[in-house]
Design an enzyme around this catalytic site. Structure first.
Site, PDB file in Angstrom:
ATOM      1  N   VAL A  63       0.819  -1.222   0.000  1.00  0.00           N
ATOM      2  CA  VAL A  63       0.000   0.000   0.000  1.00  0.00           C
ATOM      3  C   VAL A  63       0.852   1.270   0.000  1.00  0.00           C
ATOM      4  O   VAL A  63       0.366   2.339  -0.382  1.00  0.00           O
ATOM      5  CB  VAL A  63      -0.995   0.037   1.187  1.00  0.00           C
ATOM      6  CG1 VAL A  63      -2.030  -1.049   1.088  1.00  0.00           C
ATOM      7  CG2 VAL A  63      -0.271  -0.005   2.525  1.00  0.00           C
ATOM      8  N   ASN A  89      -7.092  -1.657   5.819  1.00  0.00           N
ATOM      9  CA  ASN A  89      -6.744  -2.343   7.063  1.00  0.00           C
ATOM     10  C   ASN A  89      -5.243  -2.514   7.270  1.00  0.00           C
ATOM     11  O   ASN A  89      -4.786  -2.629   8.411  1.00  0.00           O
ATOM     12  CB  ASN A  89      -7.439  -3.719   7.063  1.00  0.00           C
ATOM     13  CG  ASN A  89      -6.859  -4.659   8.086  1.00  0.00           C
ATOM     14  OD1 ASN A  89      -7.170  -4.582   9.274  1.00  0.00           O
ATOM     15  ND2 ASN A  89      -5.975  -5.561   7.637  1.00  0.00           N
ATOM     16  N   SER A 152      -7.077   2.927  15.447  1.00  0.00           N
ATOM     17  CA  SER A 152      -6.608   2.263  16.671  1.00  0.00           C
ATOM     18  C   SER A 152      -6.956   3.107  17.884  1.00  0.00           C
ATOM     19  O   SER A 152      -6.978   4.342  17.814  1.00  0.00           O
ATOM     20  CB  SER A 152      -5.087   2.092  16.634  1.00  0.00           C
ATOM     21  OG  SER A 152      -4.615   1.735  17.913  1.00  0.00           O
ATOM     22  N   TYR A 164       2.991   5.621  15.205  1.00  0.00           N
ATOM     23  CA  TYR A 164       1.746   4.857  15.027  1.00  0.00           C
ATOM     24  C   TYR A 164       0.517   5.694  15.421  1.00  0.00           C
ATOM     25  O   TYR A 164      -0.477   5.749  14.690  1.00  0.00           O
ATOM     26  CB  TYR A 164       1.840   3.593  15.882  1.00  0.00           C
ATOM     27  CG  TYR A 164       0.685   2.632  15.717  1.00  0.00           C
ATOM     28  CD1 TYR A 164       0.586   1.802  14.604  1.00  0.00           C
ATOM     29  CD2 TYR A 164      -0.307   2.535  16.693  1.00  0.00           C
ATOM     30  CE1 TYR A 164      -0.463   0.903  14.474  1.00  0.00           C
ATOM     31  CE2 TYR A 164      -1.350   1.640  16.570  1.00  0.00           C
ATOM     32  CZ  TYR A 164      -1.428   0.822  15.456  1.00  0.00           C
ATOM     33  OH  TYR A 164      -2.480  -0.060  15.325  1.00  0.00           O
ATOM     34  N   ALA A 166       0.238   8.928  15.523  1.00  0.00           N
ATOM     35  CA  ALA A 166       0.029  10.007  14.548  1.00  0.00           C
ATOM     36  C   ALA A 166      -0.599   9.466  13.268  1.00  0.00           C
ATOM     37  O   ALA A 166      -1.483  10.106  12.677  1.00  0.00           O
ATOM     38  CB  ALA A 166       1.365  10.680  14.232  1.00  0.00           C
ATOM     39  N   SER A 167      -0.161   8.274  12.853  1.00  0.00           N
ATOM     40  CA  SER A 167      -0.731   7.711  11.617  1.00  0.00           C
ATOM     41  C   SER A 167      -2.216   7.446  11.781  1.00  0.00           C
ATOM     42  O   SER A 167      -3.014   7.701  10.876  1.00  0.00           O
ATOM     43  CB  SER A 167       0.005   6.420  11.214  1.00  0.00           C
ATOM     44  OG  SER A 167      -0.336   5.332  12.061  1.00  0.00           O
ATOM     45  N   LYS A 168      -2.622   6.968  12.945  1.00  0.00           N
ATOM     46  CA  LYS A 168      -4.034   6.616  13.158  1.00  0.00           C
ATOM     47  C   LYS A 168      -4.882   7.867  13.409  1.00  0.00           C
ATOM     48  O   LYS A 168      -6.037   7.936  12.989  1.00  0.00           O
ATOM     49  CB  LYS A 168      -4.163   5.619  14.315  1.00  0.00           C
ATOM     50  CG  LYS A 168      -3.503   4.268  14.044  1.00  0.00           C
ATOM     51  CD  LYS A 168      -4.067   3.565  12.808  1.00  0.00           C
ATOM     52  CE  LYS A 168      -3.559   2.143  12.661  1.00  0.00           C
ATOM     53  NZ  LYS A 168      -4.094   1.440  11.489  1.00  0.00           N
TER      54      LYS A 168
END
Ligand code: NAD
Length: 254
Positions: A63, A89, A152, A164, A166-168
């Site tokens: 992705v 996902n 998350s 992680y 920040a990405s979510k």
């Protein structure tokens, strides 16, 4: 949307939550294209789905690679026609504190590559997928259409997970942004924010940290992938649900 009417793309379908979503969709009679970097996992998914009423096709997918995402969408359309559902996902963890200091006073900084890889897969990857999926759906008058982003519980911040989290958090912002932008085209966009869930991703978390976190969950256990699927199924089936993210976390807020 009825489950059996979905033609779904599921990213990160070889393992864990994505695998469960792909299998449950196919069990309900849906057509699925599962994408993943893990070809072995995809092949075993294809085998497992053989006797199900629906069909799972599998295709290699990174992705985070823009041209690979375009190729994946093109190849998926050739296999199943124009998809009407995207489950974003695929996700990874590469945990680390922003800065730590050892006993000798040496500083260790979170490496830039470690920051970037998580953002590239979890956030930019979802963006590449959503953009290409939406472009094809709009061009081909596919309506209704749906994007579900897997977020998350740690999206509001968790020590050791600045990349992680920040990405979510970014993904949740885009869930709402894309929902508003795409509603005029007959799209819904929504999210599910799982708490700790029993999948291979947890092998990256130390057993002590896992036990501590589990102890702080009001329901005193981690989720099973099927329980995350139950929220995804609600989003697919409820035609008035858009622009929101469902927490499935046993009451935990990190
Ligand atoms: P998992 O590791 O079992 O599955 C993730 C899948 O994504 C793997 O098959 C992996 O190969 C694939 N993947 C990784 N990088 C990829 C890439 N660049 N392109 C395509 N596929 C790629 O983990 P999981 O727990 O099933 O995670 C699924 C999603 O749920 C992730 O977005 C994760 O952040 C989220 N989540 C998981 C938990 C948990 O505790 N398990 C909690 C909250 C959120």
């Amino acid at each position: 949307m009825k489950l059996e009417d979905t033609k779904s793309l599921v990213t990160g379908a070889a393992s864990g939550i994505g695998r469960c979503i792909a299998l449950e969709l196919a069990s309900a009679g849906a057509t699925v294209v599962g994408g993943d970097v893990d070809m072995e996992g995809l092949k075993s998914l294809e085998l497992e789905a053989k006797e199900l009423p629906g069909k799972i096709y599998v295709l290699q997918l990174d992705v985070a690679n823009e041209s690979n995402v375009k190729e994946f969408i093109f190849a998926a359309c050739e296999k199943i026609g124009y998809p009407n559902t995207l489950i974003n996902n695929a996700g990874i963890l590469r945990d680390g504190l922003l800065v730590t200091q050892d006993e000798d006073g040496w500083l260790r900084k979170l490496p830039t590559a470690q920051w970037k890889r998580v953002i590239d897969v979890n956030l930019t990857g979802a963006f590449f997928m959503a953009r290409e999926f939406a472009a094809v759906a709009i061009e081909q008058n596919v309506s209704p259409a749906l994007i579900v982003n897997i977020s998350s519980v740690t999206r509001s911040g968790n020590p050791g997970q600045s990349n992680y989290s920040a990405s979510k958090a970014g993904l949740d912002a885009d869930t709402r942004t894309w929902a508003l932008e795409l509603a005029p085209f007959g799209f819904r966009v929504a999210g599910v924010a799982p708490g700790l869930t029993n999948t291979p991703i947890l092998s990256r978390v130390s057993p002590t940290a896992l036990a501590d976190m589990t102890g702080s969950i009001p329901l005193k256990r981690i989720a099973e992938p099927y329980e995350i699927w139950q929220a995804v199924r609600f989003i697919i089936e409820c035609d008035y649900f858009t622009a929101s993210v469902i927490d499935v976390d046993g009451g935990a807020r990190f």
